[in-house]
Design a protein around this motif. Structure first.
Motif, PDB file in Angstrom:
ATOM      1  N   TRP A   1      -5.233  -8.418  10.310  1.00  0.00           N
ATOM      2  CA  TRP A   1      -5.604  -7.272   9.711  1.00  0.00           C
ATOM      3  C   TRP A   1      -4.585  -6.550   9.207  1.00  0.00           C
ATOM      4  CZ3 TRP A   1     -10.823  -7.134   9.043  1.00  0.00           C
ATOM      5  CH2 TRP A   1     -11.334  -7.625  10.056  1.00  0.00           C
ATOM      6  N   PRO A   2      -4.636  -5.641   8.003  1.00  0.00           N
ATOM      7  CA  PRO A   2      -3.385  -4.599   7.732  1.00  0.00           C
ATOM      8  C   PRO A   2      -2.399  -4.117   8.812  1.00  0.00           C
ATOM      9  CG  PRO A   2      -5.560  -4.326   6.420  1.00  0.00           C
ATOM     10  CD  PRO A   2      -5.898  -5.162   7.621  1.00  0.00           C
ATOM     11  N   PHE A   3      -1.601  -4.473   8.733  1.00  0.00           N
ATOM     12  CA  PHE A   3      -0.485  -3.963   9.788  1.00  0.00           C
ATOM     13  C   PHE A   3       0.007  -2.579   9.489  1.00  0.00           C
ATOM     14  CE2 PHE A   3       1.552  -7.406   7.199  1.00  0.00           C
ATOM     15  CZ  PHE A   3       2.692  -6.572   6.465  1.00  0.00           C
ATOM     16  N   PRO A   4       0.856  -2.099  10.605  1.00  0.00           N
ATOM     17  CA  PRO A   4       1.454  -0.916  10.224  1.00  0.00           C
ATOM     18  C   PRO A   4       2.388  -0.548   9.185  1.00  0.00           C
ATOM     19  CG  PRO A   4       1.704  -1.173  12.517  1.00  0.00           C
ATOM     20  CD  PRO A   4       1.029  -2.660  11.951  1.00  0.00           C
ATOM     21  N   LEU A   5       2.391   0.413   8.198  1.00  0.00           N
ATOM     22  CA  LEU A   5       3.058   0.388   7.109  1.00  0.00           C
ATOM     23  C   LEU A   5       4.735   0.392   7.245  1.00  0.00           C
ATOM     24  CD1 LEU A   5       2.194   1.049   3.953  1.00  0.00           C
ATOM     25  CD2 LEU A   5       2.921   3.444   4.381  1.00  0.00           C
ATOM     26  N   ASP A   6       5.330   0.685   8.283  1.00  0.00           N
ATOM     27  CA  ASP A   6       6.759   0.525   8.521  1.00  0.00           C
ATOM     28  C   ASP A   6       7.064  -0.591   8.953  1.00  0.00           C
ATOM     29  OD1 ASP A   6       5.671   0.854  11.309  1.00  0.00           O
ATOM     30  OD2 ASP A   6       6.897   2.493  11.792  1.00  0.00           O
ATOM     31  N   GLN A   7       6.050  -1.759   9.284  1.00  0.00           N
ATOM     32  CA  GLN A   7       6.493  -3.128   9.695  1.00  0.00           C
ATOM     33  C   GLN A   7       6.807  -3.920   8.840  1.00  0.00           C
ATOM     34  OE1 GLN A   7       3.699  -4.675  12.469  1.00  0.00           O
ATOM     35  NE2 GLN A   7       4.340  -6.660  12.253  1.00  0.00           N
ATOM     36  N   ASP A   8       7.768  -4.509   8.591  1.00  0.00           N
ATOM     37  CA  ASP A   8       8.300  -5.454   7.502  1.00  0.00           C
ATOM     38  C   ASP A   8       7.307  -6.733   7.293  1.00  0.00           C
ATOM     39  OD1 ASP A   8       9.357  -6.599   9.405  1.00  0.00           O
ATOM     40  OD2 ASP A   8      11.386  -6.864   8.496  1.00  0.00           O
TER      41      ASP A   8
ATOM     42  N   TYR B   1      10.381   2.866  -5.171  1.00  0.00           N
ATOM     43  CA  TYR B   1       9.474   3.721  -5.056  1.00  0.00           C
ATOM     44  C   TYR B   1       8.820   3.877  -3.741  1.00  0.00           C
ATOM     45  CZ  TYR B   1       9.155   3.041  -9.979  1.00  0.00           C
ATOM     46  OH  TYR B   1       9.735   3.174 -11.426  1.00  0.00           O
ATOM     47  N   GLY B   2       9.198   3.111  -2.786  1.00  0.00           N
ATOM     48  CA  GLY B   2       8.808   3.437  -1.299  1.00  0.00           C
ATOM     49  C   GLY B   2       7.642   2.510  -1.110  1.00  0.00           C
ATOM     50  N   ALA B   3       6.641   2.524  -0.255  1.00  0.00           N
ATOM     51  CA  ALA B   3       5.632   2.095   0.268  1.00  0.00           C
ATOM     52  C   ALA B   3       4.412   2.397  -0.188  1.00  0.00           C
ATOM     53  CB  ALA B   3       5.539   1.851   1.741  1.00  0.00           C
ATOM     54  N   THR B   4       3.339   1.498  -0.655  1.00  0.00           N
ATOM     55  CA  THR B   4       1.926   1.664  -1.067  1.00  0.00           C
ATOM     56  C   THR B   4       1.125   1.662   0.305  1.00  0.00           C
ATOM     57  OG1 THR B   4       2.560   0.855  -2.982  1.00  0.00           O
ATOM     58  CG2 THR B   4       0.217   1.046  -2.493  1.00  0.00           C
ATOM     59  N   GLY B   5       0.298   2.704   0.538  1.00  0.00           N
ATOM     60  CA  GLY B   5      -0.497   2.765   1.727  1.00  0.00           C
ATOM     61  C   GLY B   5      -2.037   2.193   1.314  1.00  0.00           C
ATOM     62  N   ASN B   6      -2.462   1.652   2.283  1.00  0.00           N
ATOM     63  CA  ASN B   6      -3.882   0.875   2.282  1.00  0.00           C
ATOM     64  C   ASN B   6      -4.870   2.345   2.023  1.00  0.00           C
ATOM     65  OD1 ASN B   6      -6.486   0.023   2.938  1.00  0.00           O
ATOM     66  ND2 ASN B   6      -5.559  -1.865   3.338  1.00  0.00           N
ATOM     67  N   PRO B   7      -5.819   2.348   1.305  1.00  0.00           N
ATOM     68  CA  PRO B   7      -6.772   3.538   1.171  1.00  0.00           C
ATOM     69  C   PRO B   7      -7.595   3.558   1.966  1.00  0.00           C
ATOM     70  CG  PRO B   7      -7.183   1.782  -0.547  1.00  0.00           C
ATOM     71  CD  PRO B   7      -5.982   1.286   0.120  1.00  0.00           C
ATOM     72  N   PHE B   8      -7.957   2.654   2.863  1.00  0.00           N
ATOM     73  CA  PHE B   8      -8.791   2.865   4.127  1.00  0.00           C
ATOM     74  C   PHE B   8      -8.038   3.339   5.181  1.00  0.00           C
ATOM     75  CE2 PHE B   8     -10.910  -0.079   1.274  1.00  0.00           C
ATOM     76  CZ  PHE B   8     -12.475   0.428   1.260  1.00  0.00           C
ATOM     77  N   ASP B   9      -6.858   3.337   5.393  1.00  0.00           N
ATOM     78  CA  ASP B   9      -5.750   3.779   6.322  1.00  0.00           C
ATOM     79  C   ASP B   9      -4.485   3.859   5.907  1.00  0.00           C
ATOM     80  OD1 ASP B   9      -4.074   4.570   8.477  1.00  0.00           O
ATOM     81  OD2 ASP B   9      -5.245   3.147   9.755  1.00  0.00           O
ATOM     82  N   PRO B  10      -3.964   4.997   5.158  1.00  0.00           N
ATOM     83  CA  PRO B  10      -2.918   4.953   4.586  1.00  0.00           C
ATOM     84  C   PRO B  10      -1.412   4.625   5.399  1.00  0.00           C
ATOM     85  CG  PRO B  10      -4.085   6.842   3.700  1.00  0.00           C
ATOM     86  CD  PRO B  10      -4.682   6.316   5.173  1.00  0.00           C
ATOM     87  N   SER B  11      -1.676   4.665   6.747  1.00  0.00           N
ATOM     88  CA  SER B  11      -0.589   4.362   7.755  1.00  0.00           C
ATOM     89  C   SER B  11      -0.512   2.746   7.630  1.00  0.00           C
ATOM     90  CB  SER B  11      -0.870   4.741   9.011  1.00  0.00           C
ATOM     91  OG  SER B  11      -1.909   4.266   9.620  1.00  0.00           O
ATOM     92  N   ARG B  12      -1.198   1.852   6.978  1.00  0.00           N
ATOM     93  CA  ARG B  12      -1.597   0.463   7.207  1.00  0.00           C
ATOM     94  C   ARG B  12      -0.981  -0.099   5.742  1.00  0.00           C
ATOM     95  NH1 ARG B  12      -4.252  -1.803  11.525  1.00  0.00           N
ATOM     96  NH2 ARG B  12      -4.701   0.038  13.097  1.00  0.00           N
TER      97      ARG B  12
END
Length: 465
Positions: free
Chosen positions: A378-385, A135-146
């Motif tokens: 803190w929440p890190f970038p979405l593309d980081q494992d 399904y891919g990655a789930t983004g943080n609602p406060f910053d979907p890139s995190r």
């Protein structure tokens, strides 16, 4: 009227007495999912609108109305739900549709919940970052890139974005505590055995992971916990039923703040400062809050934890030992470590766990609750494992950055993750508030008292809401 950030307790009361119809709530829920979920990927395997609206209309006609009557819910995609794809985030199971519900799922259904679909999770639930090849990655609602954290990341985001009123989670190494903290909601890891898992496989050895409820208030968590919990005759280590609602009055407590465990847990800038500020709410409520020196060697807890964790994870993945190429790297790492352990190594880890448990019991003779942050970064970038270092300190495994949750995970004691507020970049953080064995109701009552004076999920919803 239905409100996406309203109380689940109030909503189900209205649904049961008919002052709000299930059709109205389902319609509003699906409209909100259609509007917000494409940018978040919190809910997956969503059933068709026609099916769900038909089930909602049938619920409005029903005479028997359970504790969760007509409430739309989505189940974490590690659990089997009859008729809904249950993938565990793995391509190996992308087409698997169970014919039966898991135990806790059947309890939710029997209580009247309408199961819409699933919430996203990492592959096999490994790693505190919700992404998978299905399904891919789930983004943080406060910053979907995190990152939203994990493994109950989809559940936390669905709550935070107002897509559901209640959600189930599971927790081995912070899997509902970390996403609760990073999404400004509440997550509860109950005393081990209070919520029995599916009675399959080994029933004795692996007392680490547990199912648990998530919500936007501790009172709502108690509502869901009363449905999920209770003994099962097939499981010898399940606890007897312990009803949570109504939550009791809270007397003044003595609370210990463990911080960064005397520097053993590296923290990104701003986390300890924010968490310390959040402690003021407890002090203003009349509780005594004081700093506590590290009560046990952090590295000894860690070594015990990673041994017993790999032992447990490998037990679940051993069916794939001859098909390792189908697993992600972290799953292979856990499988190889777990299968390579000797009996004496496992016993030594269990001995060390027992030493920590005895020390913790001594602590809870002095303190009613202890507190730690829910995460070290803190929440890190979405593309980081996963984070490779925290505040200049290198991480030596894919999960070392979540070491702060291991003192609680190893004990199996109850722990409530509560919102602590927001950092300089507008990202949430949380606190782990934990107590001694069986003190679940007392912790939830303390959490609800805290919620009444802070109200973070309602006061500060994400920008997407």
């Amino acid at each position: 009227m239905y409100h996406p950030y309203g109380s689940a307790c109030e909503l189900v009361s209205k649904l049961r007495n008919g002052s709000v119809t299930v059709v109205e709530v389902m319609q509003a829920t699906l409209d909100r999912i259609d509007a917000l979920n494409p940018g978040l990927t919190a809910i997956v395997a969503l059933r068709s609108r026609a099916e769900l609206m038909e089930e909602a209309a049938a619920a409005d006609r029903a005479e028997q109305r359970g504790a969760l009557h007509g409430l739309p819910m989505a189940i974490k995609d590690l659990a089997n739900v009859k008729g809904i794809a249950s993938t565990q985030g793995s391509p190996l199971f992308k087409d698997f549709v169970p014919r039966e519900d898991e135990l806790f799922v059947s309890r939710l259904r029997d209580a009247g919940a309408i199961l819409m679909g699933k919430t996203n999770t990492p592959e096999f639930g490994l790693g505190s970052h919700t992404f998978n090849p299905v399904y891919g990655a789930t983004g943080n609602p406060f910053d979907p890139s995190r990152s939203c954290g994990g493994s109950s990341g989809g559940a936390a985001v669905a709550l935070s974005a107002g897509l559901v009123a209640l959600a189930d989670g599971s927790d081995m190494m912070g899997s509902l505590r970390n996403p609760a903290g990073w999404n400004n909601v509440y997550g509860f890891r109950p005393t081990w055995g209070l919520v029995p898992a599916e009675p399959s496989g080994d029933l004795f050895l692996h007392q680490l992971a547990t199912l648990g409820p998530m919500a936007r208030s501790p009172e709502d968590i108690a509502l869901l916990l009363d449905v999920m919990s209770g003994p099962d005759p097939r499981q010898p280590l399940a606890r007897s039923r312990e009803t949570m609602l109504p939550l009791p009055e809270v007397r003044p407590m003595r609370i210990g703040w463990l911080g960064d465990w005397g520097g053993a847990f590296p923290m990104e800038p701003g986390i300890l400062e924010l968490c310390t500020q959040a402690l003021d709410a407890f002090a203003k409520l009349g509780h005594v809050v004081e700093a506590v020196a590290p009560p046990f060697e952090a590295e000894e807890i860690w070594e015990s934890w990673i041994t017993l964790r790999s032992y447990a994870v490998a037990a679940g993945l051993r069916a794939f030992d001859n098909n390792r190429e189908a697993l992600k790297d972290t799953a292979i790492w856990e499988l190889e470590r777990g299968l390579g352990l000797s009996g004496s190594e496992i016993q030594a880890a269990s001995d060390q766990r027992s030493h920590w448990q005895r020390r913790a019991v001594e602590l809870f003779q002095k303190y009613d609750a202890l507190i730690l942050p829910t995460a070290q970064c803190w929440p890190f970038p979405l593309d980081q494992d996963y984070p490779r270092n925290i505040n200049g300190k290198s991480m030596d495994s894919y999960h070392r950055w979540m070491q702060v949750v291991t003192p609680v995970s190893l004990l199996g004691f109850p722990c409530l993750a509560v919102p602590a507020g927001f950092g300089a970049e507008g990202l949430p953080m949380g606190l782990q508030v934990f107590g001694s064995q069986g003190q679940d109701q007392k912790l939830l009552a303390l959490g609800e008292q805290y919620h009444q004076v802070t109200g973070w999920p309602q006061k500060s919803p994400p920008p997407c809401g």
